[in-house]
Design an enzyme around this catalytic site. Structure first.
Site, mmCIF file in Angstrom:
data_model
loop_
_atom_site.group_PDB
_atom_site.id
_atom_site.type_symbol
_atom_site.label_atom_id
_atom_site.label_comp_id
_atom_site.label_asym_id
_atom_site.label_seq_id
_atom_site.Cartn_x
_atom_site.Cartn_y
_atom_site.Cartn_z
ATOM 1 N N CYS A 77 0.817 -1.224 0.000
ATOM 2 C CA CYS A 77 0.000 0.000 0.000
ATOM 3 C C CYS A 77 0.846 1.267 0.000
ATOM 4 O O CYS A 77 0.506 2.245 -0.684
ATOM 5 C CB CYS A 77 -1.001 -0.005 1.147
ATOM 6 N N ASP A 297 -7.429 5.698 -1.358
ATOM 7 C CA ASP A 297 -7.143 4.475 -0.619
ATOM 8 C C ASP A 297 -6.664 3.387 -1.574
ATOM 9 O O ASP A 297 -7.390 2.993 -2.491
ATOM 10 C CB ASP A 297 -8.418 4.024 0.104
ATOM 11 N N HIS A 299 -6.208 0.246 -0.895
ATOM 12 C CA HIS A 299 -6.537 -1.086 -0.397
ATOM 13 C C HIS A 299 -7.717 -1.719 -1.146
ATOM 14 O O HIS A 299 -8.732 -2.086 -0.568
ATOM 15 C CB HIS A 299 -6.823 -1.029 1.104
#
Length: 415
Positions: A77, A297, A299
């Site tokens: 990430c 984000d 993820h």
């Protein structure tokens, strides 16, 4: 069918999420130096956020190092956030801050070339393959989680191989930005072979000893049709700058004394975002509203995208069409890295003035120091240079594959 679902994974429940997520507020929303009103400029705000390049976990790419992982889910990430902050700098450099993405296509070739730099394969300059293997030199095994400073150091090294963008990546140390050192690095002559200006082709190298004017004559055949871009490029002595400032803004949580200064960073026109997040959860922060940070984000796991060199990229999965994510500033992990992009020397001088006026002079406790000259007690500053090898960056970095020939040396951490 799986490929189709992966392509549109980020568009699921777009409208329902948006209606729930953006607050109905009179407070301004700041995104990378641009200010918006939710009530009157919602469309423009969303267009800006959707135009940012969004890099997420990917699966089914070629194994890193030949025998390593074929997905970065669970550990990549911060690498993806590093890709996003660098991509923002490249977009500003090649397309400008005002550029907007259109879902129906029709993007300039520079846009697709930027995307090619980040495709998940070993020969892309800023791929997860290159970043993971370059991270070995920073003490990180492939599959290990990175912090903001480590990913910044990796990007600084990889940028040395990117002759097309010729980006200078400066990573500050000891919470100190040294103006003298940055100008020394950005005024360096182009590394290795110089580049043919875009109007003459897709950035092919000049032949040895060829000047920009000679390159254009070689392409166009006579001086009357010499490309004007080459003349301006030959006069320029400033390489575009990505300035990254790694900081620790507290012990276990962000110190409230730094919050207003952090918010001011997103107001600066040169803002390129902030790397940070929560423990073991990295986010790319692009702005704020009230006391909440707005972020992209990484993820989400999507399938790797294949594309041939010189062709367009199927780019739907590289733009987050969900509503902007938000989190309270007080929940931010204190380890962050501020990013700023300065295309010209005047742009950098303007950034210095803004930092002095809006961040340093108004704060009792400064986030970082901005000094004119190199501290005398520091080692001499030597601008980073490309290793003297007759090869591309991808091939050079591939030589580190030998580091992973045995299973004992190849460590994968499942975070």
């Amino acid at each position: 069918m799986e490929a189709v679902l992966a392509k549109y994974e980020n568009q699921i429940n777009v409208f329902s999420e948006f209606l729930e997520d953006l607050p109905d507020t009179d407070e301004p929303v700041w995104v990378l130096g641009e200010c918006y009103s939710v009530k009157t400029e919602k469309t423009e705000l969303l267009s800006d956020v959707h135009s940012r390049l969004w890099f997420t976990y990917r699966k089914k790419f070629s194994p890193i190092g030949g025998t390593g992982p074929s997905s970065d889910t669970g550990w990549g990430c911060m690498l993806r956030c590093g890709q996003m902050i660098l991509a923002q700098a490249l977009v500003c450099s090649q397309l400008g801050r005002a550029w907007r993405w259109r879902a129906e296509g029709g993007q300039p070739e520079e846009y697709h070339r930027i995307l090619h730099c980040f495709l998940d394969r070993k020969d892309s300059c800023y791929s997860v393959h290159q970043m993971a293997q370059m991270g070995v030199g920073e003490g990180k095994s492939v599959g290990e989680w990175y912090g903001p400073n480590t990913v910044a150091q990796v990007l600084k090294k990889l940028a040395l191989f990117d002759d097309w963008n010729s980006l200078a990546v400066y990573v500050s140390m000891d919470n100190t930005v040294v103006i003298e050192d940055i100008k020394k690095q950005c005024r360096q002559a182009s590394r290795g072979s110089r580049l043919r200006p875009r109007p003459c082709g897709w950035g092919e190298p000049f032949t040895s000893g060829e000047t920009p004017e000679q390159a254009c004559l070689h392409t166009h055949g006579n001086r009357a049709t010499m490309c004007p871009h080459s003349q301006s490029q030959s006069r320029s002595d400033w390489r575009p700058l990505l300035l990254v400032i790694p900081l620790r803004l507290g012990i276990n949580h962000i110190n409230p004394v730094y919050i207003q200064a952090l918010k001011e960073c997103f107001k600066i026109p040169q803002s390129c975002g902030v790397l940070g997040g929560k423990p073991n959860l990295a986010y790319y922060f692009i702005g704020f509203v009230g006391e909440e940070l707005i972020y992209l984000d990484p993820h989400t796991t999507q399938s790797a995208v294949e594309s041939e060199a010189g062709s367009g990229v199927d780019d739907q999965s590289y733009h987050c069409l969900r509503s902007p994510r938000r989190m309270k500033i007080t929940n931010l992990d204190p380890s962050v890295a501020l990013g700023f992009f300065c295309k010209s020397e005047g742009d950098f001088d303007s950034w210095c003035n803004l930092v002095q006026q809006e961040i340093q002079m108004k704060r009792n406790l400064r986030m970082f120091e901005l000094v004119e000259n190199h501290p005398p007690h520091w080692p001499p500053f030597v601008p980073p240079t490309k290793p003297e090898v007759q090869t591309t960056g991808a091939e050079f970095i591939e030589s580190s594959d030998k580091l992973f020939e045995s299973e004992e040396e190849f460590e994968i951490l499942n975070v």
